[in-house]
Design a protein around this motif. Structure first.
Motif, PDB file in Angstrom:
ATOM      1  N   ASP A  84       1.282  -8.455  36.964  1.00  0.00           N
ATOM      2  CA  ASP A  84       2.488  -8.623  36.145  1.00  0.00           C
ATOM      3  C   ASP A  84       2.695 -10.086  35.778  1.00  0.00           C
ATOM      4  OD1 ASP A  84       2.889  -5.918  36.368  1.00  0.00           O
ATOM      5  OD2 ASP A  84       4.341  -6.081  38.015  1.00  0.00           O
ATOM      6  N   TRP A  85       2.453 -10.982  36.730  1.00  0.00           N
ATOM      7  CA  TRP A  85       2.567 -12.412  36.443  1.00  0.00           C
ATOM      8  C   TRP A  85       1.555 -12.848  35.386  1.00  0.00           C
ATOM      9  CZ3 TRP A  85       2.902 -13.876  42.322  1.00  0.00           C
ATOM     10  CH2 TRP A  85       4.239 -13.727  42.742  1.00  0.00           C
ATOM     11  N   LYS A  86       0.358 -12.320  35.446  1.00  0.00           N
ATOM     12  CA  LYS A  86      -0.656 -12.669  34.458  1.00  0.00           C
ATOM     13  C   LYS A  86      -0.208 -12.290  33.052  1.00  0.00           C
ATOM     14  CE  LYS A  86      -4.871 -12.350  37.283  1.00  0.00           C
ATOM     15  NZ  LYS A  86      -6.142 -11.601  37.474  1.00  0.00           N
ATOM     16  N   VAL A  87       0.271 -11.065  32.921  1.00  0.00           N
ATOM     17  CA  VAL A  87       0.700 -10.590  31.600  1.00  0.00           C
ATOM     18  C   VAL A  87       1.891 -11.409  31.102  1.00  0.00           C
ATOM     19  CG1 VAL A  87       1.616  -8.625  30.336  1.00  0.00           C
ATOM     20  CG2 VAL A  87      -0.180  -8.276  32.047  1.00  0.00           C
ATOM     21  N   ALA A  88       2.848 -11.658  31.978  1.00  0.00           N
ATOM     22  CA  ALA A  88       4.061 -12.367  31.564  1.00  0.00           C
ATOM     23  C   ALA A  88       3.782 -13.821  31.207  1.00  0.00           C
ATOM     24  CB  ALA A  88       5.111 -12.288  32.671  1.00  0.00           C
ATOM     25  N   ILE A  89       2.931 -14.487  31.986  1.00  0.00           N
ATOM     26  CA  ILE A  89       2.692 -15.911  31.753  1.00  0.00           C
ATOM     27  C   ILE A  89       1.826 -16.140  30.525  1.00  0.00           C
ATOM     28  CG2 ILE A  89       0.550 -16.435  33.011  1.00  0.00           C
ATOM     29  CD1 ILE A  89       2.264 -18.651  34.429  1.00  0.00           C
ATOM     30  N   LYS A  90       1.005 -15.149  30.165  1.00  0.00           N
ATOM     31  CA  LYS A  90       0.233 -15.267  28.926  1.00  0.00           C
ATOM     32  C   LYS A  90       1.101 -15.006  27.708  1.00  0.00           C
ATOM     33  CE  LYS A  90      -4.331 -14.087  30.785  1.00  0.00           C
ATOM     34  NZ  LYS A  90      -5.440 -13.105  30.783  1.00  0.00           N
ATOM     35  N   ALA A  91       2.128 -14.188  27.886  1.00  0.00           N
ATOM     36  CA  ALA A  91       3.025 -13.897  26.767  1.00  0.00           C
ATOM     37  C   ALA A  91       3.990 -15.062  26.531  1.00  0.00           C
ATOM     38  CB  ALA A  91       3.797 -12.607  27.045  1.00  0.00           C
ATOM     39  N   VAL A  92       4.895 -15.303  27.476  1.00  0.00           N
ATOM     40  CA  VAL A  92       5.874 -16.393  27.359  1.00  0.00           C
ATOM     41  C   VAL A  92       6.016 -17.071  28.720  1.00  0.00           C
ATOM     42  CG1 VAL A  92       8.225 -17.046  26.752  1.00  0.00           C
ATOM     43  CG2 VAL A  92       7.136 -15.132  25.576  1.00  0.00           C
ATOM     44  N   PRO A  93       5.421 -18.224  28.916  1.00  0.00           N
ATOM     45  CA  PRO A  93       5.571 -18.918  30.208  1.00  0.00           C
ATOM     46  C   PRO A  93       6.941 -19.578  30.320  1.00  0.00           C
ATOM     47  CG  PRO A  93       4.175 -20.189  28.731  1.00  0.00           C
ATOM     48  CD  PRO A  93       4.491 -18.912  28.011  1.00  0.00           C
ATOM     49  N   THR A  94       7.777 -19.046  31.155  1.00  0.00           N
ATOM     50  CA  THR A  94       9.134 -19.564  31.357  1.00  0.00           C
ATOM     51  C   THR A  94       9.207 -20.364  32.657  1.00  0.00           C
ATOM     52  OG1 THR A  94       9.799 -17.538  32.512  1.00  0.00           O
ATOM     53  CG2 THR A  94      10.122 -17.615  30.118  1.00  0.00           C
ATOM     54  N   PRO A  95      10.184 -21.268  32.791  1.00  0.00           N
ATOM     55  CA  PRO A  95      10.336 -22.024  34.043  1.00  0.00           C
ATOM     56  C   PRO A  95      10.566 -21.136  35.260  1.00  0.00           C
ATOM     57  CG  PRO A  95      11.568 -23.079  32.292  1.00  0.00           C
ATOM     58  CD  PRO A  95      11.078 -21.778  31.739  1.00  0.00           C
ATOM     59  N   ARG A  96      11.313 -20.055  35.082  1.00  0.00           N
ATOM     60  CA  ARG A  96      11.569 -19.163  36.222  1.00  0.00           C
ATOM     61  C   ARG A  96      10.284 -18.479  36.674  1.00  0.00           C
ATOM     62  NH1 ARG A  96      16.028 -14.224  36.329  1.00  0.00           N
ATOM     63  NH2 ARG A  96      15.612 -13.566  38.479  1.00  0.00           N
ATOM     64  N   LEU A  97       9.480 -18.036  35.724  1.00  0.00           N
ATOM     65  CA  LEU A  97       8.207 -17.394  36.069  1.00  0.00           C
ATOM     66  C   LEU A  97       7.269 -18.393  36.729  1.00  0.00           C
ATOM     67  CD1 LEU A  97       6.373 -14.901  35.917  1.00  0.00           C
ATOM     68  CD2 LEU A  97       5.706 -15.634  33.614  1.00  0.00           C
ATOM     69  N   PHE A  98       7.242 -19.606  36.217  1.00  0.00           N
ATOM     70  CA  PHE A  98       6.388 -20.637  36.828  1.00  0.00           C
ATOM     71  C   PHE A  98       6.833 -20.937  38.254  1.00  0.00           C
ATOM     72  CE2 PHE A  98       5.597 -25.170  37.680  1.00  0.00           C
ATOM     73  CZ  PHE A  98       4.213 -25.170  37.623  1.00  0.00           C
ATOM     74  N   ARG A  99       8.146 -20.931  38.504  1.00  0.00           N
ATOM     75  CA  ARG A  99       8.651 -21.181  39.863  1.00  0.00           C
ATOM     76  C   ARG A  99       8.214 -20.076  40.819  1.00  0.00           C
ATOM     77  NH1 ARG A  99      13.556 -21.315  38.638  1.00  0.00           N
ATOM     78  NH2 ARG A  99      13.645 -23.543  38.210  1.00  0.00           N
ATOM     79  N   GLU A 100       8.276 -18.852  40.369  1.00  0.00           N
ATOM     80  CA  GLU A 100       7.867 -17.738  41.230  1.00  0.00           C
ATOM     81  C   GLU A 100       6.386 -17.828  41.576  1.00  0.00           C
ATOM     82  OE1 GLU A 100       8.920 -14.181  39.238  1.00  0.00           O
ATOM     83  OE2 GLU A 100      11.092 -14.412  39.523  1.00  0.00           O
ATOM     84  N   VAL A 101       5.556 -18.092  40.579  1.00  0.00           N
ATOM     85  CA  VAL A 101       4.109 -18.203  40.834  1.00  0.00           C
ATOM     86  C   VAL A 101       3.823 -19.388  41.752  1.00  0.00           C
ATOM     87  CG1 VAL A 101       1.859 -18.506  39.767  1.00  0.00           C
ATOM     88  CG2 VAL A 101       3.573 -17.093  38.645  1.00  0.00           C
ATOM     89  N   THR A 102       4.527 -20.496  41.548  1.00  0.00           N
ATOM     90  CA  THR A 102       4.318 -21.686  42.386  1.00  0.00           C
ATOM     91  C   THR A 102       4.699 -21.415  43.837  1.00  0.00           C
ATOM     92  OG1 THR A 102       4.723 -23.143  40.499  1.00  0.00           O
ATOM     93  CG2 THR A 102       4.959 -24.091  42.690  1.00  0.00           C
ATOM     94  N   GLN A 103       5.809 -20.728  44.047  1.00  0.00           N
ATOM     95  CA  GLN A 103       6.220 -20.412  45.421  1.00  0.00           C
ATOM     96  C   GLN A 103       5.254 -19.436  46.082  1.00  0.00           C
ATOM     97  OE1 GLN A 103      10.242 -19.070  44.970  1.00  0.00           O
ATOM     98  NE2 GLN A 103      11.097 -21.146  44.850  1.00  0.00           N
ATOM     99  N   ALA A 104       4.732 -18.489  45.306  1.00  0.00           N
ATOM    100  CA  ALA A 104       3.733 -17.572  45.862  1.00  0.00           C
ATOM    101  C   ALA A 104       2.452 -18.322  46.209  1.00  0.00           C
ATOM    102  CB  ALA A 104       3.446 -16.456  44.861  1.00  0.00           C
ATOM    103  N   PHE A 105       2.055 -19.249  45.352  1.00  0.00           N
ATOM    104  CA  PHE A 105       0.859 -20.051  45.622  1.00  0.00           C
ATOM    105  C   PHE A 105       1.058 -20.934  46.855  1.00  0.00           C
ATOM    106  CE2 PHE A 105      -1.854 -23.812  44.784  1.00  0.00           C
ATOM    107  CZ  PHE A 105      -3.086 -23.173  44.740  1.00  0.00           C
ATOM    108  N   LYS A 106       2.262 -21.466  47.003  1.00  0.00           N
ATOM    109  CA  LYS A 106       2.561 -22.264  48.195  1.00  0.00           C
ATOM    110  C   LYS A 106       2.474 -21.413  49.453  1.00  0.00           C
ATOM    111  CE  LYS A 106       6.205 -25.052  50.297  1.00  0.00           C
ATOM    112  NZ  LYS A 106       7.622 -25.516  50.161  1.00  0.00           N
ATOM    113  N   GLY A 107       2.975 -20.180  49.377  1.00  0.00           N
ATOM    114  CA  GLY A 107       2.867 -19.287  50.534  1.00  0.00           C
ATOM    115  C   GLY A 107       1.434 -18.948  50.862  1.00  0.00           C
TER     116      GLY A 107
END
Length: 488
Positions: A151-174
């Motif tokens: 879902d993140w892949k599809v969303a970030i390719k469509a419209v990369p928003t700051p909120r979506l980037f924050r979620e992916v960054t926190q998941a990557f940090k985990g």
């Protein structure tokens, strides 16, 4: 006088008596003024309208003064005191409180002698709510799944928003936190499966750079040699914290990886993110530390990628990073040259070539480094010549010393012609010649050959005549013994 005073006091009302005071002078003055003007009936209203004198207010200021005045009245005029006892007991039996002080307290706020404590039930309730909120935040970790990543892949390719980037960054940090064995409560997301970890890292390496560029609306630079710094974007300040978290996670991931292919992939991604690291000095220093480690100890591909990243950092921020990076690279080179073997020699040659390329970025800085390190070599040689001990000979006759001579010969040969570095050719030739003549025995003839090779490289590249032939002819005309005395 006593009868007159008695008559006049009897004519006064209680309020007039209190306002006029109890001194004889005050009584006479007040009594003389009131009858002359309006008579006894009007005197009840007039003192209420007229303001009392400040001196009388000060005299009637405290309860203790009031008591003293009543006691004086009892001695001076016992008949009137008896009259008060019969007609107005409340005036004599007053409380020990000061009316003027009460009025002042009404006008001005006074601090209490003891602070009132808030109800413990309310405070405990608030603290419990705060603790419960913090504990809920710490305990409520979201488990990352393959579906979430898709879902993140599809969303970030469509419209990369700051909120979506924050979620992916926190998941990557985990995900990175699991590699270091950190507590799960520190991260919002939890990655428990190795397949999910690989999918998340692969997703970030492939798509996050493009998403960042689109989110910040960065355009490529018109000139290929120039970089467009992300800090020029108006959206940089809003997303700076999340970008900093992501860059720190990349460095942390790079420090704990062991597989060469994964390290190479992360290094390629870090090379793309160099403009972002240049905007954050602390994260850039941490990245340089990891790049230096990969350049000096990593696999062949990792070494090349690490060097490219270091070179890119130095080209775009020479005034900040070139000097410390050159110093660290030279120290790493010397450490890796301690032991030489057929397997280690290609790595040493690679470090020589890449270090030479780094020195070519700024000849002024190169002159400072070359002068300092050539001087160190000359000091070691001078100590060996003057002390004439085995320990001092070993400080010169070792692989580190010889490879350092090779390095500076390569640097001066590659950067020739250079008016800045030209004066360093002669002292370097003198050091190499002194190294050959330090112990001119059969045992060190192989070392002599290495020195002659370095002199030949320097002479041919700089168009400088260096008498190398006598050292070679001496080896040729020297009779070799047939026993094993050379190895002793």
């Amino acid at each position: 006088m006593a009868g007159k005073r008695k008559r006049k006091l009897e004519d006064l009302s209680v309020d007039e008596f209190l306002l006029s005071g109890f001194d004889s002078a005050g009584e006479e003055g007040s009594e003389e003024e009131t009858p002359k003007k309006n008579g006894p009936k009007k005197n009840k209203k007039k003192p209420e309208k007229s303001a009392t004198p400040k001196k009388d207010e000060k005299k009637a200021g405290k309860a203790s003064e009031h008591k003293e005045q009543l006691s004086r009245l009892k001695n001076k005029d016992p008949e009137f005191y008896k009259f008060l006892q019969d007609n107005d007991q409340t005036l004599l039996n007053f409380d020990d409180t000061d009316s003027s002080e009460d009025e002042d307290e009404r006008k001005y706020h006074r601090l209490p002698t003891q602070l009132e404590e808030a109800s413990s039930d309310e405070d405990d309730g608030k603290e419990e709510k705060k603790v419960s909120k913090k504990s809920k935040k710490g305990m409520e970790t979201i488990k990352v799944t393959d579906k979430m990543i898709e879902d993140w892949k599809v969303a970030i390719k469509a419209v990369p928003t700051p909120r979506l980037f924050r979620e992916v960054t926190q998941a990557f940090k985990g995900a990175v936190a699991t590699t270091k064995g950190e507590g799960e409560g520190q991260c919002r997301y939890k990655v428990a499966d190795s397949s999910v970890f690989n999918a998340l890292v692969l997703f970030c390496i492939r798509d996050m750079y493009t998403a960042l560029q689109r989110m910040l609306k960065l355009k490529p630079a018109k000139e290929a040699k120039k970089l467009t710094l992300p800090s020029s974007s108006p959206k940089w300040q809003k997303n700076q914290i999340d970008i900093k978290m992501y860059l720190s996670s990349i460095v942390q991931l790079l420090s704990c990886l062991t597989e060469a292919t994964v390290i190479s992939a992360v290094l390629r991604h870090a090379n793309q993110l160099i403009p972002y690291y240049l905007c954050l000095p602390k994260q850039c220093r941490h990245l340089i530390k990891q790049l230096m480690k990969q350049w000096s100890t990593g696999e062949e591909t990792s070494r090349v990628l690490a060097f490219l990243a270091l070179n890119k950092i130095c080209r775009h921020k020479q005034e900040t990073y070139l000097n410390p990076i050159l110093k660290q690279m030279y120290i790493s080179y010397v450490q890796n040259c301690k032991f030489t073997s057929p397997n280690a020699l290609p790595m040493i040659n690679f470090m020589q070539q890449t270090l030479t390329e780094m020195y070519s970025l700024d000849t002024q800085v190169t002159y400072q480094h070359t002068f300092i390190y050539i001087r160190q070599l000359s000091i070691h040689l001078r100590n060996a010549m003057t002390m004439n001990k085995k320990e001092t000979f070993q400080s010169v006759y070792n692989w580190q010393y010889i490879h350092c001579l090779y390095l500076w010969c390569r640097v001066l040969s590659t950067l020739y012609p250079s008016d800045v570095l030209q004066p360093l050719i002669y002292p370097l030739c003198q050091i190499i010649t002194g190294t050959i003549m330090l112990v001119p025995t059969l045992r060190f003839y192989p070392l002599r050959m290495h020195c002659c090779r370095a002199l030949t490289l320097l002479s041919s590249s700089t168009n400088t005549f260096v008498p190398v032939l006598p050292f070679l002819l001496e080896v040729k005309h020297q009779p070799f013994p047939m026993d094993n005395s050379i190895s002793d």
